[in-house]
Write a protein that holds these residues in place. Structure first.
Motif, PDB file in Angstrom:
ATOM      1  N   UNK A 101       0.828  -1.212   0.000  1.00  0.00           N
ATOM      2  CA  UNK A 101       0.000   0.000   0.000  1.00  0.00           C
ATOM      3  C   UNK A 101       0.862   1.261   0.000  1.00  0.00           C
ATOM      4  N   UNK A 102       1.988   1.222   0.698  1.00  0.00           N
ATOM      5  CA  UNK A 102       2.819   2.428   0.797  1.00  0.00           C
ATOM      6  C   UNK A 102       3.548   2.757  -0.503  1.00  0.00           C
ATOM      7  N   UNK A 103       3.442   1.882  -1.480  1.00  0.00           N
ATOM      8  CA  UNK A 103       4.107   2.172  -2.760  1.00  0.00           C
ATOM      9  C   UNK A 103       3.448   3.326  -3.497  1.00  0.00           C
ATOM     10  N   UNK A 104       2.155   3.541  -3.195  1.00  0.00           N
ATOM     11  CA  UNK A 104       1.439   4.588  -3.917  1.00  0.00           C
ATOM     12  C   UNK A 104       1.113   5.760  -2.989  1.00  0.00           C
ATOM     13  N   UNK A 105       1.145   6.978  -3.525  1.00  0.00           N
ATOM     14  CA  UNK A 105       0.761   8.149  -2.730  1.00  0.00           C
ATOM     15  C   UNK A 105      -0.738   8.149  -2.455  1.00  0.00           C
ATOM     16  N   UNK A 106      -1.478   7.573  -3.394  1.00  0.00           N
ATOM     17  CA  UNK A 106      -2.934   7.503  -3.244  1.00  0.00           C
ATOM     18  C   UNK A 106      -3.265   6.169  -2.592  1.00  0.00           C
ATOM     19  N   UNK A 107      -4.028   6.191  -1.521  1.00  0.00           N
ATOM     20  CA  UNK A 107      -4.434   4.919  -0.923  1.00  0.00           C
ATOM     21  C   UNK A 107      -5.904   4.979  -0.596  1.00  0.00           C
ATOM     22  N   UNK A 108      -6.606   3.856  -0.872  1.00  0.00           N
ATOM     23  CA  UNK A 108      -8.036   3.821  -0.522  1.00  0.00           C
ATOM     24  C   UNK A 108      -8.242   3.589   0.971  1.00  0.00           C
ATOM     25  N   UNK A 109      -7.155   3.383   1.702  1.00  0.00           N
ATOM     26  CA  UNK A 109      -7.276   3.057   3.126  1.00  0.00           C
ATOM     27  C   UNK A 109      -7.032   4.262   4.038  1.00  0.00           C
ATOM     28  N   UNK A 110      -6.892   5.462   3.477  1.00  0.00           N
ATOM     29  CA  UNK A 110      -6.606   6.618   4.339  1.00  0.00           C
ATOM     30  C   UNK A 110      -7.863   7.030   5.118  1.00  0.00           C
TER      31      UNK A 110
END
Ligand SMILES: NC(=O)c1ccc[n+]([C@@H]2O[C@H](COP(=O)([O-])OP(=O)(O)OC[C@H]3O[C@@H](n4cnc5c(N)ncnc54)[C@H](OP(=O)(O)O)[C@@H]3O)[C@@H](O)[C@H]2O)c1
Length: 254
Positions: free
Chosen positions: A234-243
């Motif tokens: 998940x940390x690979x992307x700046x955008x996360x659906x889990x924020x």
């Protein structure tokens, strides 16, 4: 990302060191004992990380570690929740120290930090309701106050996610990089457990929902390696659906 990892000497933390490096992140491990960490991972892995000595209840030290290393993210696995309803541990103190440090460091660098923190299955909602599962099975209650703390934060102070696994078991004891879980990628769901199996038993007065929670709980066992992979990926992307959400996980085979 550059990640400050607290709890790197623990069960999940050790797997996270390997998973984060495998996903191309830089790891700054914040531990009470660098010697202990060095004894738990191969020298070839230890050489790939930066190690900062400190106590996870010390918010100022955590903030300094974040800013000195220029971290973009924090992952906290430090502190183990106490089991019985009346149990007490250092986890709430650690959790608050990490949240305060991340919030203040984010304000100073003028960009919220990304953060993954840990809770347990009980911090998720019973599907279709706004009642936490830990209302039905009241154990590991310290996670609830940690969730309340996150929910009380003003928007845009920390880009947090709260992982809520059930029991996590090791796939193996060897820590190596690159690493890969021998199990399938976890399926995640925001706020309530994914793939919950509903049943008529929930309508039994007083004990129905408790029984349904017990019936379902076994299915949410996952491995430490799967959860480490879930966070590192998940940390690979700046955008996360889990924020800004609690995250339940399940192995797709269950
Ligand atoms: N394991 C599970 O099945 C499970 C399931 C659901 C949720 N969780 C939650 O997931 C998290 C991680 O679990 P785990 O099994 O990896 O725990 P663990 O093996 O007990 O690891 C805890 C870590 O916290 C560190 N720690 C404790 N107090 C500290 C302090 N004051 N300063 C710095 N570090 C400190 C320990 O460091 P030292 O080596 O210095 O003691 C250790 O690295 C916990 O919050 C737990 O409640 C676990």
């Amino acid at each position: 990302m550059k990640v400050l990892l607290l709890g790197a000497t623990g069960n999940l933390g050790l797997r996270l060191v390997a998973a984060l490096l495998t996903h191309g992140h830089s790891v700054v491990a914040f531990v009470r004992s660098p010697k202990k960490l060095e004894s738990l991972i191969p020298a070839s892995v230890y050489q790939q990380i930066t190690v900062v000595q400190g106590d996870a209840t010390d918010s100022a030290a955590i903030k300094k570690a974040i800013l000195d290393a220029g971290c973009d993210a924090v992952v906290n696995t430090a502190g183990l929740a106490a089991l019985p309803p009346w149990g007490k541990s250092d986890l709430p103190k650690i959790f608050r120290a990490v949240v305060d440090a991340a919030r203040e460091a984010g304000a100073e660098r003028k960009k919220p930090l990304r953060a993954w923190l840990l809770a347990g299955l009980g911090a998720l909602y019973f599907p279709g309701s706004e009642t936490l599962l830990s209302n039905y099975i009241p154990i590991y209650l310290e996670h609830r106050q940690n969730l309340q703390l996150l929910q009380s934060l003003p928007q845009n102070t920390i880009d947090w996610s709260l992982l809520c696994p059930a029991v996590m078991t090791p796939e193996g004891s060897e820590i190596k990089v690159p690493t890969a879980s021998s199990h399938a990628k976890l399926i995640g769901n925001a706020w309530s457990p994914p793939s919950w199996r509903d049943s008529w038993v929930k309508h039994i007065p007083l004990i129905g929902k408790v029984i349904l929670c017990v019936m379902n709980a076994q299915r949410y066992k996952t491995t430490l390696e799967q959860n480490a992979e879930f966070i590192a990926d998940d940390l690979e992307s700046d955008e996360s659906r889990w924020i800004g959400v609690t995250v339940g996980v399940i192995d797709p085979s269950k």
